[in-house]
Design an enzyme around this catalytic site. Sequence first.
Site, PDB file in Angstrom:
ATOM      1  CG  ASP A  14      62.179  89.421  41.359  1.00  0.00           C
ATOM      2  OD1 ASP A  14      61.676  90.548  41.435  1.00  0.00           O
ATOM      3  OD2 ASP A  14      61.549  88.413  41.031  1.00  0.00           O
ATOM      4  CE1 TYR A  30      53.515  89.237  29.133  1.00  0.00           C
ATOM      5  CE2 TYR A  30      51.661  88.125  28.100  1.00  0.00           C
ATOM      6  CZ  TYR A  30      52.766  88.095  28.929  1.00  0.00           C
ATOM      7  OH  TYR A  30      53.127  86.918  29.552  1.00  0.00           O
TER       8      TYR A  30
HETATM    9  N1  LIG Z   1      51.186  83.741  35.138  1.00  0.00           N
HETATM   10  C1  LIG Z   1      50.774  83.400  33.919  1.00  0.00           C
HETATM   11  O1  LIG Z   1      49.614  82.995  33.736  1.00  0.00           O
HETATM   12  C2  LIG Z   1      51.728  83.463  32.762  1.00  0.00           C
HETATM   13  C3  LIG Z   1      51.255  83.057  31.497  1.00  0.00           C
HETATM   14  C4  LIG Z   1      52.132  83.114  30.408  1.00  0.00           C
HETATM   15  C5  LIG Z   1      53.413  83.571  30.582  1.00  0.00           C
HETATM   16  N2  LIG Z   1      53.835  83.980  31.813  1.00  0.00           N
HETATM   17  C6  LIG Z   1      55.213  84.468  31.957  1.00  0.00           C
HETATM   18  O2  LIG Z   1      55.819  83.777  33.045  1.00  0.00           O
HETATM   19  C7  LIG Z   1      56.782  84.628  33.668  1.00  0.00           C
HETATM   20  C8  LIG Z   1      56.513  84.700  35.164  1.00  0.00           C
HETATM   21  O3  LIG Z   1      55.226  85.277  35.343  1.00  0.00           O
HETATM   22  P1  LIG Z   1      54.543  85.419  36.768  1.00  0.00           P
HETATM   23  O4  LIG Z   1      53.109  85.145  36.565  1.00  0.00           O
HETATM   24  O5  LIG Z   1      55.306  84.697  37.782  1.00  0.00           O
HETATM   25  O6  LIG Z   1      54.675  86.999  36.981  1.00  0.00           O
HETATM   26  P2  LIG Z   1      55.196  87.823  38.269  1.00  0.00           P
HETATM   27  O7  LIG Z   1      54.897  89.250  37.948  1.00  0.00           O
HETATM   28  O8  LIG Z   1      54.649  87.249  39.505  1.00  0.00           O
HETATM   29  O9  LIG Z   1      56.750  87.540  38.217  1.00  0.00           O
HETATM   30  C9  LIG Z   1      57.646  88.310  37.465  1.00  0.00           C
HETATM   31  C10 LIG Z   1      58.833  88.586  38.348  1.00  0.00           C
HETATM   32  O10 LIG Z   1      59.778  89.372  37.597  1.00  0.00           O
HETATM   33  C11 LIG Z   1      60.203  90.454  38.415  1.00  0.00           C
HETATM   34  N3  LIG Z   1      60.570  91.552  37.511  1.00  0.00           N
HETATM   35  C12 LIG Z   1      59.739  92.301  36.752  1.00  0.00           C
HETATM   36  N4  LIG Z   1      60.445  93.208  36.068  1.00  0.00           N
HETATM   37  C13 LIG Z   1      61.747  93.012  36.392  1.00  0.00           C
HETATM   38  C14 LIG Z   1      62.953  93.656  36.017  1.00  0.00           C
HETATM   39  N5  LIG Z   1      62.954  94.687  35.163  1.00  0.00           N
HETATM   40  N6  LIG Z   1      64.118  93.203  36.552  1.00  0.00           N
HETATM   41  C15 LIG Z   1      64.123  92.166  37.430  1.00  0.00           C
HETATM   42  N7  LIG Z   1      63.010  91.529  37.836  1.00  0.00           N
HETATM   43  C16 LIG Z   1      61.835  91.958  37.317  1.00  0.00           C
HETATM   44  C17 LIG Z   1      59.034  90.786  39.311  1.00  0.00           C
HETATM   45  O11 LIG Z   1      59.410  91.471  40.488  1.00  0.00           O
HETATM   46  C18 LIG Z   1      58.468  89.402  39.602  1.00  0.00           C
HETATM   47  O12 LIG Z   1      59.084  88.814  40.733  1.00  0.00           O
HETATM   48  C19 LIG Z   1      56.691  85.969  32.942  1.00  0.00           C
HETATM   49  O13 LIG Z   1      57.692  86.011  31.956  1.00  0.00           O
HETATM   50  C20 LIG Z   1      55.313  85.935  32.318  1.00  0.00           C
HETATM   51  O14 LIG Z   1      55.244  86.761  31.175  1.00  0.00           O
HETATM   52  C21 LIG Z   1      53.019  83.937  32.908  1.00  0.00           C
END
Ligand SMILES: NC(=O)c1ccc[n+]([C@@H]2O[C@H](COP(=O)([O-])OP(=O)(O)OC[C@H]3O[C@@H](n4cnc5c(N)ncnc54)[C@H](O)[C@@H]3O)[C@@H](O)[C@H]2O)c1
Length: 313
Positions: A35, A144
């Site tokens: 991360d 996105y």
């Molecule tokens: N939260 C939702 O409602 C939701 C809905 C649909 C899909 N998603 C997907 O679920 C996954 C997790 O989402 P989340 O809500 O926990 O988001 P979040 O932003 O809390 O978590 C994403 C994590 O990825 C890390 N990250 C971002 N860019 C990075 C990079 N270039 N290299 C390494 N680490 C990186 C961030 O630091 C973070 O810890 C994502 O793929 C998101 O698209 C989430």
Amino acid sequence: MAEARHILVTGGAGFVGATVVRRLVHSGHTVRVLDNLTTGDRAHLEGIDAELVEGDIRDVAALDAAFAGTDALVHLAAAGSVVRSVEDPVANFDVNVVGTFRVLDAARRAGVERTVQASTGGALIGDATPPVDERSLPKPISPYGASKLAGEGYAHAFAKAYGMRTIALRFANVYGPYSARKQGAMTLFFRAIHEGQPIILYGDGSASRDYTHVDDIARAIELALDTDVEGGTVLHLASGIETTVAKLAQLCCAAAGVPDHPIEHHPKRPGEVERNFASYDLAKQVLGYSPTISREDGIGRTWNWYVENVFSS
Ligand SMILES: NC(=O)c1ccc[n+]([C@@H]2O[C@H](COP(=O)([O-])OP(=O)(O)OC[C@H]3O[C@@H](n4cnc5c(N)ncnc54)[C@H](O)[C@@H]3O)[C@@H](O)[C@H]2O)c1
């Protein structure tokens, strides 16, 4: 218990990752997190027996090192904001498309064939009449959504070209603990309530989403790791229940014990789908997944988590 694995979780310090990593460690798996902490937080994994490697999913050398000794992947790292993807599509493409490609390609080189990646329901399908399912035609209306569709394309291609057992899970709107850094509706509503500010609704309040508790999502991810499914599989993970933003605001106010908290309407924002909820029938059939946490219970528990962990400090 299913086979103990060595699992790389990208984005494991984020909102969904915090619960997923806890669950996998609790189940006896060895977990390494990669991360870059852009939206994630080291504190999310405090006290958890998981290795946290700070690095970027676009960095091939960091990926190769992170995959060493692993036999499964949960890919969560992403630029997750629809609104920001509309403002800066290049940055979104770079993390979500280039990054996801590099993660899958590093998994291929490392011989890791069992992969689970986070995709999205609403943003990827676009404005379709709900409930959406795996037969709905994807027509993303935000960069996105398009980036997540591209990730699914590579997962399918890598399954067919290299025999990897990839699976993409299209999450509905996820909510629950460790979401304080998110800009999602529930987080913003809870903050507004806590600060005594009006809740802002974009549009007339009739826009809808499918809110699924993060514990249900984490359970489904574990099922997806353990179940023998065909590579390239795509599944919607949802609650199957449509909740309008007006109803969500009402549920949040009720959870906080302030049913008459003021609400203000602002103009609708571009790139956001109007109505969305999804069917989880295929995930039920393939993984045995069904949501277990009701809206009222889940939102109440999430409010309590905010009170104990965010609003108390
Ligand atoms: N939260 C939702 O409602 C939701 C809905 C649909 C899909 N998603 C997907 O679920 C996954 C997790 O989402 P989340 O809500 O926990 O988001 P979040 O932003 O809390 O978590 C994403 C994590 O990825 C890390 N990250 C971002 N860019 C990075 C990079 N270039 N290299 C390494 N680490 C990186 C961030 O630091 C973070 O810890 C994502 O793929 C998101 O698209 C989430």
